[in-house]
Design a protein around this motif. Sequence first.
Motif, PDB file in Angstrom:
ATOM      1  N   THR A 107       1.083   1.561   1.390  1.00  0.00           N
ATOM      2  CA  THR A 107       0.120   2.521   1.603  1.00  0.00           C
ATOM      3  C   THR A 107      -0.686   2.501   2.878  1.00  0.00           C
ATOM      4  OG1 THR A 107      -1.519   2.065   0.106  1.00  0.00           O
ATOM      5  CG2 THR A 107       0.162   3.695  -0.563  1.00  0.00           C
ATOM      6  N   TYR A 108      -1.617   1.432   2.833  1.00  0.00           N
ATOM      7  CA  TYR A 108      -2.639   1.329   3.833  1.00  0.00           C
ATOM      8  C   TYR A 108      -1.850   0.897   5.273  1.00  0.00           C
ATOM      9  CZ  TYR A 108      -6.905   0.618   6.265  1.00  0.00           C
ATOM     10  OH  TYR A 108      -7.991   0.794   7.273  1.00  0.00           O
ATOM     11  N   THR A 109      -0.624  -0.087   5.070  1.00  0.00           N
ATOM     12  CA  THR A 109       0.047  -0.237   6.331  1.00  0.00           C
ATOM     13  C   THR A 109       0.736   0.891   6.641  1.00  0.00           C
ATOM     14  OG1 THR A 109       0.435  -2.478   5.472  1.00  0.00           O
ATOM     15  CG2 THR A 109       2.009  -1.713   7.116  1.00  0.00           C
ATOM     16  N   TYR A 110       0.960   1.861   6.023  1.00  0.00           N
ATOM     17  CA  TYR A 110       1.632   2.960   6.475  1.00  0.00           C
ATOM     18  C   TYR A 110       0.771   3.868   7.412  1.00  0.00           C
ATOM     19  CZ  TYR A 110       4.347   7.102   6.408  1.00  0.00           C
ATOM     20  OH  TYR A 110       5.034   8.622   6.731  1.00  0.00           O
ATOM     21  N   SER A 111      -0.571   3.811   6.675  1.00  0.00           N
ATOM     22  CA  SER A 111      -1.702   4.720   7.589  1.00  0.00           C
ATOM     23  C   SER A 111      -2.145   3.769   8.876  1.00  0.00           C
ATOM     24  CB  SER A 111      -2.951   4.607   6.875  1.00  0.00           C
ATOM     25  OG  SER A 111      -2.726   5.107   5.213  1.00  0.00           O
ATOM     26  N   LEU A 112      -1.916   2.672   8.863  1.00  0.00           N
ATOM     27  CA  LEU A 112      -2.006   1.695  10.091  1.00  0.00           C
ATOM     28  C   LEU A 112      -0.905   2.068  11.111  1.00  0.00           C
ATOM     29  CD1 LEU A 112      -3.279  -1.484   8.803  1.00  0.00           C
ATOM     30  CD2 LEU A 112      -4.594  -0.255  10.341  1.00  0.00           C
ATOM     31  N   MET A 113       0.288   2.303  10.568  1.00  0.00           N
ATOM     32  CA  MET A 113       1.571   2.684  11.537  1.00  0.00           C
ATOM     33  C   MET A 113       1.372   4.039  12.186  1.00  0.00           C
ATOM     34  SD  MET A 113       4.448   0.877   9.165  1.00  0.00           S
ATOM     35  CE  MET A 113       5.606   2.227   9.395  1.00  0.00           C
ATOM     36  N   ASN A 114       0.623   4.952  11.283  1.00  0.00           N
ATOM     37  CA  ASN A 114       0.645   6.333  11.789  1.00  0.00           C
ATOM     38  C   ASN A 114      -0.712   6.613  12.498  1.00  0.00           C
ATOM     39  OD1 ASN A 114       2.821   7.272  10.812  1.00  0.00           O
ATOM     40  ND2 ASN A 114       2.331   7.362   8.884  1.00  0.00           N
ATOM     41  N   GLY A 115      -1.388   5.429  12.697  1.00  0.00           N
ATOM     42  CA  GLY A 115      -2.761   5.830  13.497  1.00  0.00           C
ATOM     43  C   GLY A 115      -4.007   6.508  12.567  1.00  0.00           C
ATOM     44  N   GLU A 116      -3.632   6.358  10.996  1.00  0.00           N
ATOM     45  CA  GLU A 116      -4.620   7.078  10.390  1.00  0.00           C
ATOM     46  C   GLU A 116      -5.425   6.236   9.592  1.00  0.00           C
ATOM     47  OE1 GLU A 116      -1.625   9.236   8.163  1.00  0.00           O
ATOM     48  OE2 GLU A 116      -0.992  10.486   9.774  1.00  0.00           O
ATOM     49  N   ALA A 117      -5.701   4.861   9.975  1.00  0.00           N
ATOM     50  CA  ALA A 117      -6.288   4.168   9.124  1.00  0.00           C
ATOM     51  C   ALA A 117      -7.921   3.976   9.624  1.00  0.00           C
ATOM     52  CB  ALA A 117      -5.958   2.710   9.173  1.00  0.00           C
ATOM     53  N   GLU A 118      -8.602   3.282   8.629  1.00  0.00           N
ATOM     54  CA  GLU A 118     -10.296   3.362   8.988  1.00  0.00           C
ATOM     55  C   GLU A 118     -10.205   2.718  10.162  1.00  0.00           C
ATOM     56  OE1 GLU A 118     -11.982   1.731   5.588  1.00  0.00           O
ATOM     57  OE2 GLU A 118     -10.684   2.968   3.913  1.00  0.00           O
ATOM     58  N   PRO A 119     -11.179   3.232  11.072  1.00  0.00           N
ATOM     59  CA  PRO A 119     -11.444   2.631  12.384  1.00  0.00           C
ATOM     60  C   PRO A 119     -11.778   1.028  12.271  1.00  0.00           C
ATOM     61  CG  PRO A 119     -12.456   4.800  12.337  1.00  0.00           C
ATOM     62  CD  PRO A 119     -12.116   4.315  10.987  1.00  0.00           C
ATOM     63  N   GLN A 120     -12.639   0.640  11.137  1.00  0.00           N
ATOM     64  CA  GLN A 120     -13.021  -0.764  11.421  1.00  0.00           C
ATOM     65  C   GLN A 120     -11.823  -1.618  11.375  1.00  0.00           C
ATOM     66  OE1 GLN A 120     -13.724   1.494   8.956  1.00  0.00           O
ATOM     67  NE2 GLN A 120     -13.906   0.495   6.867  1.00  0.00           N
ATOM     68  N   HIS A 121     -10.681  -1.152  10.920  1.00  0.00           N
ATOM     69  CA  HIS A 121      -9.477  -2.386  10.912  1.00  0.00           C
ATOM     70  C   HIS A 121      -8.387  -1.887  12.009  1.00  0.00           C
ATOM     71  CE1 HIS A 121     -10.639  -1.966   6.210  1.00  0.00           C
ATOM     72  NE2 HIS A 121     -11.251  -2.990   6.674  1.00  0.00           N
ATOM     73  N   ASP A 157       3.067 -13.725  -8.404  1.00  0.00           N
ATOM     74  CA  ASP A 157       2.208 -12.784  -9.288  1.00  0.00           C
ATOM     75  C   ASP A 157       1.289 -11.879  -8.515  1.00  0.00           C
ATOM     76  OD1 ASP A 157       3.811 -13.479 -11.375  1.00  0.00           O
ATOM     77  OD2 ASP A 157       2.402 -14.929 -12.334  1.00  0.00           O
ATOM     78  N   HIS A 158       1.450 -11.816  -7.318  1.00  0.00           N
ATOM     79  CA  HIS A 158       0.471 -11.012  -6.465  1.00  0.00           C
ATOM     80  C   HIS A 158       1.029 -10.560  -5.334  1.00  0.00           C
ATOM     81  CE1 HIS A 158      -1.377 -13.869  -3.958  1.00  0.00           C
ATOM     82  NE2 HIS A 158      -1.170 -14.897  -4.896  1.00  0.00           N
ATOM     83  N   PRO A 159       0.610  -9.292  -4.696  1.00  0.00           N
ATOM     84  CA  PRO A 159       1.259  -9.018  -3.422  1.00  0.00           C
ATOM     85  C   PRO A 159       0.763  -9.870  -2.148  1.00  0.00           C
ATOM     86  CG  PRO A 159      -0.221  -7.365  -4.321  1.00  0.00           C
ATOM     87  CD  PRO A 159      -0.142  -8.392  -5.401  1.00  0.00           C
ATOM     88  N   VAL A 160       1.594  -9.996  -1.189  1.00  0.00           N
ATOM     89  CA  VAL A 160       1.182 -10.589   0.056  1.00  0.00           C
ATOM     90  C   VAL A 160      -0.114  -9.863   0.854  1.00  0.00           C
ATOM     91  CG1 VAL A 160       1.842 -11.348   2.394  1.00  0.00           C
ATOM     92  CG2 VAL A 160       3.148 -11.717   0.537  1.00  0.00           C
ATOM     93  N   THR A 161       0.210  -8.481   0.646  1.00  0.00           N
ATOM     94  CA  THR A 161      -0.766  -7.428   1.292  1.00  0.00           C
ATOM     95  C   THR A 161      -1.730  -6.836   0.304  1.00  0.00           C
ATOM     96  OG1 THR A 161       0.255  -5.237   0.972  1.00  0.00           O
ATOM     97  CG2 THR A 161       1.036  -6.578   3.014  1.00  0.00           C
ATOM     98  N   GLY A 162      -3.019  -6.248   0.717  1.00  0.00           N
ATOM     99  CA  GLY A 162      -3.842  -5.703  -0.280  1.00  0.00           C
ATOM    100  C   GLY A 162      -3.504  -4.400  -0.559  1.00  0.00           C
ATOM    101  N   ASP A 163      -2.251  -3.805  -0.144  1.00  0.00           N
ATOM    102  CA  ASP A 163      -1.764  -2.690  -0.493  1.00  0.00           C
ATOM    103  C   ASP A 163      -1.528  -2.145  -1.864  1.00  0.00           C
ATOM    104  OD1 ASP A 163      -1.966  -1.606   2.549  1.00  0.00           O
ATOM    105  OD2 ASP A 163       0.058  -2.202   2.839  1.00  0.00           O
ATOM    106  N   ASN A 164      -1.586  -0.754  -1.871  1.00  0.00           N
ATOM    107  CA  ASN A 164      -0.706  -0.387  -3.002  1.00  0.00           C
ATOM    108  C   ASN A 164       0.280   0.313  -2.477  1.00  0.00           C
ATOM    109  OD1 ASN A 164      -3.009  -0.180  -4.953  1.00  0.00           O
ATOM    110  ND2 ASN A 164      -4.223   1.109  -3.842  1.00  0.00           N
ATOM    111  N   PHE A 165       1.315   0.659  -3.464  1.00  0.00           N
ATOM    112  CA  PHE A 165       2.805   1.063  -3.367  1.00  0.00           C
ATOM    113  C   PHE A 165       2.952   2.483  -3.437  1.00  0.00           C
ATOM    114  CE2 PHE A 165       3.310  -3.345  -4.831  1.00  0.00           C
ATOM    115  CZ  PHE A 165       3.092  -4.066  -3.774  1.00  0.00           C
ATOM    116  N   VAL A 166       3.719   2.912  -3.126  1.00  0.00           N
ATOM    117  CA  VAL A 166       4.418   4.639  -3.180  1.00  0.00           C
ATOM    118  C   VAL A 166       5.741   4.567  -2.898  1.00  0.00           C
ATOM    119  CG1 VAL A 166       2.303   5.794  -2.739  1.00  0.00           C
ATOM    120  CG2 VAL A 166       3.689   5.439  -0.955  1.00  0.00           C
ATOM    121  N   ALA A 167       6.549   5.416  -3.672  1.00  0.00           N
ATOM    122  CA  ALA A 167       7.925   5.642  -3.472  1.00  0.00           C
ATOM    123  C   ALA A 167       7.954   6.936  -2.526  1.00  0.00           C
ATOM    124  CB  ALA A 167       8.663   5.992  -4.730  1.00  0.00           C
ATOM    125  N   MET A 168       8.583   6.743  -1.373  1.00  0.00           N
ATOM    126  CA  MET A 168       8.829   7.716  -0.277  1.00  0.00           C
ATOM    127  C   MET A 168      10.363   7.850   0.056  1.00  0.00           C
ATOM    128  SD  MET A 168       5.597   7.077   2.380  1.00  0.00           S
ATOM    129  CE  MET A 168       5.577   8.873   3.296  1.00  0.00           C
TER     130      MET A 168
END
Length: 144
Positions: free
Chosen positions: A23-37, A5-16
């Motif tokens: 969403t946040y994993t995608y940002s990390l993959m693209n080097g666009e995430a917040e620097p602290q992470h 009843d809850h996701p493994v990650t803390g992400d939100n989801f989008v259809a692409m």
Amino acid sequence: MAERDHPVTGDNFVAMPFGPVNTYTYSLMNGEAEPQHTHVWAEFIAPRAGHDIPLAQPIKPDDLDELSRSDLRILEATWEEFGDIDKYDLAEWTHRFCPEWKDPGGSSIPIDFATVYKMLEKPEPIDLAEQIQAERALVASFEQ
């Protein structure tokens, strides 16, 4: 989400176009995430090489101490089922078997948690989605 009843990650989801995306994993993959992470990501994941995301180093289960045994079991079962599938075949699979995914027409469309729960035929999908948001708000209040 189906199992606990809850996701493994803390992400939100989008259809692409190629399927549902965290969403946040995608940002990390693209080097666009917040620097602290990004330093934690870089500890495990090497820079993106085209459409491939290689490991930075071999990973042992003990390295994944942020994940519960249940998380690891779910990830292992997912890898066992899908680990050998070509990325384009996997995208096609999500189009057929993830009813929360809708073709975004070349862009992205948010997938809310209530929709996922509804597609999983969970009772009270809106309540489950609101519980995730409340838990995230509580965690965020302690991080400030």
